[in-house]
Design an enzyme around this catalytic site. Structure first.
Site, PDB file in Angstrom:
ATOM      1  N   ASP A  67      16.892  -1.866 -41.776  1.00 57.21           N
ATOM      2  CA  ASP A  67      15.907  -1.088 -42.536  1.00 57.21           C
ATOM      3  C   ASP A  67      16.525  -0.464 -43.785  1.00 57.21           C
ATOM      4  O   ASP A  67      17.747  -0.441 -43.945  1.00 57.21           O
ATOM      5  CB  ASP A  67      15.293   0.003 -41.642  1.00 57.21           C
ATOM      6  CG  ASP A  67      16.328   0.741 -40.806  1.00 57.21           C
ATOM      7  OD1 ASP A  67      17.508   0.732 -41.183  1.00 57.21           O
ATOM      8  OD2 ASP A  67      15.944   1.329 -39.783  1.00 57.21           O
ATOM      9  N   ASN A 136      13.281  10.133 -30.951  1.00 60.63           N
ATOM     10  CA  ASN A 136      11.882   9.942 -30.520  1.00 60.63           C
ATOM     11  C   ASN A 136      11.638   8.535 -29.962  1.00 60.63           C
ATOM     12  O   ASN A 136      10.493   8.135 -29.781  1.00 60.63           O
ATOM     13  CB  ASN A 136      10.915  10.234 -31.681  1.00 60.63           C
ATOM     14  CG  ASN A 136      11.021   9.222 -32.814  1.00 60.63           C
ATOM     15  OD1 ASN A 136      11.892   8.332 -32.788  1.00 60.63           O
ATOM     16  ND2 ASN A 136      10.150   9.320 -33.803  1.00 60.63           N
ATOM     17  N   HIS A 138      12.540   5.606 -31.419  1.00 62.39           N
ATOM     18  CA  HIS A 138      12.351   4.493 -32.359  1.00 62.39           C
ATOM     19  C   HIS A 138      13.554   3.560 -32.391  1.00 62.39           C
ATOM     20  O   HIS A 138      14.682   3.956 -32.075  1.00 62.39           O
ATOM     21  CB  HIS A 138      11.968   4.978 -33.769  1.00 62.39           C
ATOM     22  CG  HIS A 138      13.046   5.615 -34.582  1.00 62.39           C
ATOM     23  ND1 HIS A 138      12.827   6.727 -35.354  1.00 62.39           N
ATOM     24  CD2 HIS A 138      14.343   5.292 -34.783  1.00 62.39           C
ATOM     25  CE1 HIS A 138      13.935   7.053 -35.993  1.00 62.39           C
ATOM     26  NE2 HIS A 138      14.872   6.197 -35.656  1.00 62.39           N
ATOM     27  N   GLU A 143       8.426   3.517 -35.374  1.00 62.51           N
ATOM     28  CA  GLU A 143       8.132   4.823 -34.787  1.00 62.51           C
ATOM     29  C   GLU A 143       7.165   4.682 -33.605  1.00 62.51           C
ATOM     30  O   GLU A 143       6.452   3.674 -33.506  1.00 62.51           O
ATOM     31  CB  GLU A 143       7.477   5.715 -35.851  1.00 62.51           C
ATOM     32  CG  GLU A 143       8.314   5.929 -37.103  1.00 62.51           C
ATOM     33  CD  GLU A 143       9.462   6.930 -36.907  1.00 62.51           C
ATOM     34  OE1 GLU A 143       9.945   7.090 -35.772  1.00 62.51           O
ATOM     35  OE2 GLU A 143       9.872   7.532 -37.912  1.00 62.51           O
TER      36      GLU A 143
HETATM   37  C1  GLP Z   1      17.716   6.049 -38.186  1.00 56.09           C
HETATM   38  C2  GLP Z   1      17.807   4.540 -38.227  1.00 56.09           C
HETATM   39  C3  GLP Z   1      17.881   3.947 -36.836  1.00 56.09           C
HETATM   40  C4  GLP Z   1      18.899   4.715 -36.005  1.00 56.09           C
HETATM   41  C5  GLP Z   1      18.440   6.137 -35.859  1.00 56.09           C
HETATM   42  C6  GLP Z   1      19.336   6.975 -34.962  1.00 56.09           C
HETATM   43  O1  GLP Z   1      16.415   6.526 -38.097  1.00 56.09           O
HETATM   44  N1  GLP Z   1      16.729   3.916 -38.925  1.00 56.09           N
HETATM   45  O2  GLP Z   1      18.220   2.574 -36.928  1.00 56.09           O
HETATM   46  O3  GLP Z   1      19.049   4.117 -34.755  1.00 56.09           O
HETATM   47  O4  GLP Z   1      18.446   6.693 -37.166  1.00 56.09           O
HETATM   48  O5  GLP Z   1      20.362   7.533 -35.707  1.00 56.09           O
HETATM   49  P1  GLP Z   1      21.601   8.285 -35.133  1.00 56.09           P
HETATM   50  O6  GLP Z   1      22.511   7.235 -34.611  1.00 56.09           O
HETATM   51  O7  GLP Z   1      22.196   8.995 -36.326  1.00 56.09           O
HETATM   52  O8  GLP Z   1      21.123   9.224 -34.093  1.00 56.09           O
END
Ligand code: GLP
Length: 245
Positions: A67, A136, A138, A143
């Site tokens: 993304d 959450n 995702h 989402e």
């Molecule tokens: C972002 C990314 C996700 C990732 C998520 C969790 O929203 N788009 O791909 O898994 O964050 O991030 P973190 O590893 O910092 O908790």
């Protein structure tokens, strides 16, 4: 599905990196799907170490990132393109032409999403997709929703995601409200999926992913249907699972 509960974040990272390096050693022209966020940072550090030790050669590997924020260019310090360069690509021998990330500045978003899907298909599909997990639930930026979005698409970020990701920006107000993300089907079509989750803030989402009903309200729950899924947790992230960590 295999669930590995590592003893700590270091072991989680090493396990993730071993799976990715093993994939590249087995098939040097592998197509990897990679993720951003804090969780994979240790895995990327370990992959860089394997490269420096001569254990992994990425010269023929292709990479597709999950993304990118909408309206953010690759030069922005907050872009996922910059994150990947700083944390992985600049330190290994992947060819810049073989790394792909949605163009957050594309004027025609629908065409950009189609182009990205097409590129993945042309590359032969993703061999191994690395995922993190949003607090959450995702995956990528898919989402909680009323349906599973299939292909790469434009996402309206959930308030919880904007709040969680504000730590990477000067203020919550600076976090883009939209992103371009691979869809659930794009992710699901990967031949192998490795999901990392670390810390107590992920425990509820981990439980919903592994033990809850398969529902777009908990997007990662769809992974229960994937036959080649490895989930790597630390004890805090596994803390709410039946039987505990
Ligand atoms: C972002 C990314 C996700 C990732 C998520 C969790 O929203 N788009 O791909 O898994 O964050 O991030 P973190 O590893 O910092 O908790």
């Amino acid at each position: 599905m295999e669930v590995i509960i590592a003893k700590d974040y270091e072991q989680l990272s090493r396990t993730g990196a071993l799976l990715i390096a093993g994939q590249v050693v087995r098939k040097p022209h592998s197509v990897l799907g990679l993720a951003t966020g804090s969780t994979p940072l240790g895995t990327y550090r370990q992959l860089v170490a394997y490269y420096r030790e001569g254990l992994a050669d990425f010269s023929r590997t292709q990479v597709f990132n999950l993304d990118e924020y909408r309206g953010v260019g690759g030069e922005s310090p907050c872009s996922y393109q910059r994150y990947m360069a700083e944390n992985l690509f600049d330190h290994i021998n992947v060819s810049p032409g073989n790394t792909h990330i949605p163009n957050g500045l594309a004027s025609d978003v629908a065409a950009e999403c189609q182009r990205y899907e097409q590129l993945i298909k042309q590359a032969g599909g993703i061999d191994l997709q690395l995922l993190g997990l949003g607090d959450n639930g995702h995956i990528g930026f898919n989402e909680p929703n009323t349906h599973f979005p299939a292909a790469t698409h434009l996402v309206e970020l959930a308030p919880a995601t904007i709040a969680a990701n504000s730590r990477f920006f000067t203020a919550a107000a600076a976090v883009p409200r939209q992103a371009i993300s691979m869809g659930i089907q794009t992710i699901f079509q990967a031949r192998q999926i490795v999901l990392l989750a670390s810390g107590a803030s992920k425990a509820k989402a981990v439980k919903a992913m592994l033990e809850g009903p398969i529902t777009p309200a908990a997007p990662a729950s769809v992974l229960q249907l994937h036959s080649q899924l490895t989930v790597i947790l630390d004890p805090a992230a596994a803390g709410l699972l039946a039987g505990g960590a």
